[in-house]
Design an enzyme around this catalytic site. Structure first.
Site, PDB file in Angstrom:
ATOM      1  N   SER A 250       0.816  -1.200   0.000  1.00  0.00           N
ATOM      2  CA  SER A 250       0.000   0.000   0.000  1.00  0.00           C
ATOM      3  C   SER A 250       0.862   1.268   0.000  1.00  0.00           C
ATOM      4  CB  SER A 250      -0.977  -0.044   1.184  1.00  0.00           C
ATOM      5  OG  SER A 250      -2.087   0.786   0.961  1.00  0.00           O
TER       6      SER A 250
ATOM      7  N   ASP B 269      -5.561  -4.202  -2.299  1.00  0.00           N
ATOM      8  CA  ASP B 269      -4.504  -3.766  -1.399  1.00  0.00           C
ATOM      9  C   ASP B 269      -3.741  -4.943  -0.800  1.00  0.00           C
ATOM     10  OD1 ASP B 269      -3.048  -2.553   0.729  1.00  0.00           O
ATOM     11  OD2 ASP B 269      -4.577  -1.003   0.917  1.00  0.00           O
TER      12      ASP B 269
END
Length: 290
Positions: free
Chosen positions: A39, A153
């Protein structure tokens, strides 16, 4: 030459602390030989691997609250509040894109396969495609199509991806965890500024909640974003503990989970300084090796 394998964790705007950590390592004469990130860790790590960290740092430190809001591109009728295309395009223009395999530093962005839930290590192809996939936070950003896979993610399966850094040739493994213990303490800012910050955070939260208003009513006492982020934080904390348990990095740098909010990128200078200070503290605590 002291080579470092650097693992950069997920955590929204708290990840700007990664910049401070990298600056401290550079100032102390360490050379980063490899980076793995999830991320925001993939974002900062990838930009550093491309040699453009200071360009990004200068840009993000100039951001104001409304600038952050304008970078969010609403995605009506799609599986995510924001498309994420606007911010990635801005970063591509600012930093320049390149192939991961051409970077001077080994780099791995970690993502999650939407269909299988498997952890995916992205080590080739366009840098910002890998970054965008790794930061496809559920609810916030839409999933990203990467080749024949739909990706989410990386923090969903590995918020602090130590395993992905295992192949780096290095003298030290340094981990930056953005979900360290909360530290309740007054922020060093005037009362008027705190009031203004709360107002801006409220405006952003209301704006995001309004995008979902027709889909589902907000909880009585908590907004949609509050509930989603707190739930994801709890989930990621548990996953992170389990995934990190088999590993003992040489240095672990912890950033308090309440250091700033997910979208508070306008607090870049504060987060960078925090990362710099926590890096120094973590290395001071490290037992000397003989």
């Amino acid at each position: 030459m002291r080579r470092v394998s650097l693992v950069l964790g997920s955590g929204g705007a708290r990840g700007l602390a990664h910049i401070g950590v990298i600056r401290w390592l550079q100032a102390q004469g360490y050379t980063v030989s490899g980076i793995a990130g999830s991320s925001i860790g993939a974002l900062v790590g990838g930009i550093y691997a491309a040699g453009k960290l200071e360009v990004y740092a200068h840009w993000v430190q100039a951001l104001e609250r409304m600038h952050v809001l304008r970078l969010l591109d609403p995605s009506f009728g799609r599986p995510g509040l924001f498309k994420g295309e606007r911010v990635i395009q801005v970063l591509r223009e600012l930093v320049g894109d390149c192939a991961i395999e051409d970077l001077p530093i080994a780099f791995t962005a970690v993502a999650t396969d939407f269909a299988t839930g498997e952890e995916v290590w992205l080590r080739e192809g366009p840098l910002f495609d890998a970054i965008r996939a790794s930061m496809a936070t559920p609810l916030v950003f839409t999933p990203f199509r990467h080749g024949d896979r739909l990706l989410l993610d990386g923090a969903l399966v590995n918020p602090v991806p130590i395993a992905a850094a295992g192949g780096h040739a290095a003298d030290l493994c340094v981990v930056v965890d953005l979900s360290g213990p909360a530290e309740s303490r007054p922020r060093p800012e005037p009362a008027q500024q705190r009031h203004a910050d709360r107002g801006e955070r409220s405006r952003i939260a209301h704006f995001i909640d309004s995008l979902q208003a027709r889909r589902a009513p907000a909880a009585p006492n908590h907004g949609l974003v509050d509930v989603a982020f707190q739930s994801m934080q709890a989930m990621q904390d548990t996953i992170s503990r389990l995934r990190q348990a088999p590993y003992t990095p040489d240095v672990r740098i912890e950033i308090p989970r309440d250091a700033c909010g997910f979208f508070e990128f306008w607090r870049a200078q504060e987060m960078i300084e925090l990362g710099h200070g926590r890096a120094a503290r973590a290395f001071e605590r490290r037992a000397p090796t003989g």
